[in-house]
Design an enzyme around this catalytic site. Structure first.
Site, PDB file in Angstrom:
ATOM      1  N   SER A 259       0.808  -1.212   0.000  1.00  0.00           N
ATOM      2  CA  SER A 259       0.000   0.000   0.000  1.00  0.00           C
ATOM      3  C   SER A 259       0.843   1.265   0.000  1.00  0.00           C
ATOM      4  CB  SER A 259      -0.912  -0.002   1.237  1.00  0.00           C
ATOM      5  OG  SER A 259      -1.597   1.219   1.368  1.00  0.00           O
ATOM      6  N   GLY A 260       0.238   2.345  -0.521  1.00  0.00           N
ATOM      7  CA  GLY A 260       0.846   3.657  -0.412  1.00  0.00           C
ATOM      8  C   GLY A 260       0.460   4.370   0.863  1.00  0.00           C
ATOM      9  N   ASP A 261      -0.314   3.692   1.701  1.00  0.00           N
ATOM     10  CA  ASP A 261      -0.738   4.270   2.985  1.00  0.00           C
ATOM     11  C   ASP A 261      -0.890   3.119   3.976  1.00  0.00           C
ATOM     12  OD1 ASP A 261      -1.919   6.020   5.001  1.00  0.00           O
ATOM     13  OD2 ASP A 261      -2.402   7.381   3.361  1.00  0.00           O
ATOM     14  N   ASP A 262      -1.675   3.306   5.030  1.00  0.00           N
ATOM     15  CA  ASP A 262      -1.828   2.257   6.034  1.00  0.00           C
ATOM     16  C   ASP A 262      -2.453   1.000   5.417  1.00  0.00           C
ATOM     17  OD1 ASP A 262      -0.993   4.146   8.002  1.00  0.00           O
ATOM     18  OD2 ASP A 262      -3.048   4.905   8.112  1.00  0.00           O
ATOM     19  N   SER A 293       4.372  -1.462   3.565  1.00  0.00           N
ATOM     20  CA  SER A 293       3.951  -0.063   3.476  1.00  0.00           C
ATOM     21  C   SER A 293       5.112   0.840   3.886  1.00  0.00           C
ATOM     22  CB  SER A 293       2.732   0.188   4.376  1.00  0.00           C
ATOM     23  OG  SER A 293       2.319   1.538   4.273  1.00  0.00           O
TER      24      SER A 293
END
Length: 481
Positions: A259-262, A293
């Site tokens: 992911s690019g986030d959580d 991540s």
């Protein structure tokens, strides 16, 4: 006699004509049967359906170019008629199915063949705009409303989105460019969002390139999320994996997320809007999760936690090349609480921080938040963990005059990286205890001795979502290709 013979011969001619017609119809039907495809399906689900149909029966074309939004809408509308007659399943065969947003119905299953790919339309007009969530007060990307998620539903009961590891591709590049360029009038859509719903299953799918969050159950209960693979570029904006939001009785297990986030972000509303709405996320199980991540957390609690987060149980988690293993995000104005959090059996490799708590997180919905709304963070339990190649063991930052309390860390070994920070722990405005932790934590988490490594007990009793039993569902799908 002669008259009777004439009648007899006439009957023979009629009979021969009838036989010829029957033979012609038989040949024609035989050709139709040859042109149809029979698919056998068997999978586990919370409910099996009495009726089933294929998307192609409603005009669907899986060539990657034909827009299928109407086919999906028509299929769901027709199959909704069977809700009181055992429910219905919509089967998506192999192919590339371009579509805009469409909504599901109750007592319904959406099933994707292993070689089926849902392609999210790049035409913005295929994404209707709806109101902001009441517990947020505004959109996340813009103050106005938000684009409807690709697969959407509200006020539903008994809904399943599953497959034989079929794919949903959000084709998010267009949306990411608009976000970075400040060209969004409304908040980006998610891939799957179900609101005000109960008895939900989302399983055995691959989700790619979401415009923003991937899976977002909100104001819902009794949710099972299993066997999901989520892949997004690690620099894609806000591509959170799974975000249970003001939900009760949720189970997330056997998922792989890049992911690019959580990877998993637990939420319950934003500032004064979340406080007023007052719907917590509680009774949440997360197990057998693998996450990558590099710029965010494996499991995040907050930052939108104003309705409260309570009784979260995470175990058997693998974190690889991620910014932090577990992060609590909050700040003044959030209000709410994060309490009774239990994490055990976590393995971390190549991390910036193993544990991170942030009491100064900004990002307010507007300027009307209450500066006297302090969050309560208490009862945070971490145990039985190993971490390798970690830059810093923990960064724990509470709020002055509002410390985070009841922190318990036991039987945790953190191997620092060759170029690790000189001070492995930093702690401000936090209180708690530790036992059997390496390197030695801050003085505000005093060591209770090696005999107390059983501290930070994980609850022994099961939550209701763990009692859900799946049925074995079998279908024969007969459709034209």
């Amino acid at each position: 006699m002669g008259e009777k013979k004439i009648i007899f011969h006439g009957e023979i001619e009629k009979l021969l004509l009838l036989v010829a017609v029957v033979l012609l119809l038989s040949v024609s039907r035989g050709e139709c049967r040859k042109g149809r495809i029979l698919e056998a399906l068997e999978y586990s689900a919370i409910s099996c359906r009495a009726h089933s149909a294929s998307l192609v029966d409603f005009g669907g074309v899986g060539d990657g170019q034909t827009l299928n939004t109407k086919a999906f809408q028509d299929a769901v509308s027709e199959l909704s008629k069977y809700g009181s007659e055992g429910g219905a399943q919509l089967y998506v065969p192999a192919g590339k199915w371009l579509t805009g947003s469409f909504s599901l119905t109750s007592h319904f299953t959406l099933f994707l063949h292993r070689d089926a790919v849902l392609l999210a339309s790049q035409d913005i007009s295929q994404w209707p705009v709806i109101k902001p969530l009441p517990s947020y007060g505004r959109g996340r990307d813009a103050a106005a409303g938000r684009y409807t998620s690709l697969i959407f539903g509200t006020n539903l009961t008994d809904v399943i989105v599953t497959g034989d590891n079929g794919t949903i591709d959000g084709q998010g590049g267009l949306w990411w460019q608009r976000f970075h360029g400040g060209k969004l009038k409304y908040t980006r859509p998610y891939l799957i969002e179900l609101m005000y719903s109960a008895d939900i299953q989302i399983s055995n799918l691959t989700l790619l390139n979401s415009p923003s969050w991937n899976v977002h159950p909100v104001y819902s209960r009794n949710i099972l999320i299993q066997g999901i693979t989520i892949l997004a570029p690690v620099r894609s904006p806000n591509t959170d994996g799974i975000n249970p939001d003001s939900c009760t009785n949720t189970r997330i297990e056997d998922c792989y997320i890049v992911s690019g986030d959580d990877c998993v972000a637990v939420k319950s509303g934003w500032d004064e809007y979340g406080i007023a709405y007052g719907m917590p996320t509680k009774q949440l199980v997360i197990r057998r999760l693998t996450c990558i991540s590099p710029y965010s957390a494996v499991i995040a609690l907050g930052s939108e936690m104003s309705g409260g987060i309570q009784d979260v149980r995470a175990e058997d988690i693998v974190a690889i090349n991620s910014e932090s293993g577990i992060r609590i995000k909050t700040g003044i104005g959030r209000g709410g609480y994060v309490k009774d959090i239990y994490v055990r059996g976590m393995t971390m490799k190549t991390m910036k921080w193993a544990f991170w708590m942030t009491g100064n997180y900004g990002s307010h919905a507007d300027n009307h938040y209450d500066p006297k709304a302090f969050p309560v963070i208490q009862g945070i339990n971490y145990r039985d963990m190993v971490a390798e190649n970690v830059s810093m063991a923990a960064r724990l930052e509470g709020i002055p005059s509002d410390p985070f309390t009841g922190i318990c860390i036991s039987n945790v070994t953190i191997h620092l990286a060759a170029k690790a920070k000189k001070v492995p722990w930093t702690c401000t405005d936090v209180e708690g205890i530790s036992s059997g932790v390496t390197p030695t934590p801050c003085s505000t988490l005093p060591d209770q001795g090696p005999e107390k490594t059983s501290l930070c007990n994980f609850p022994a009793e099961s939550l209701p979502i763990d009692t859900v039993e799946l049925q074995k569902c079998s279908y024969g799908i007969n459709y034209y290709p």
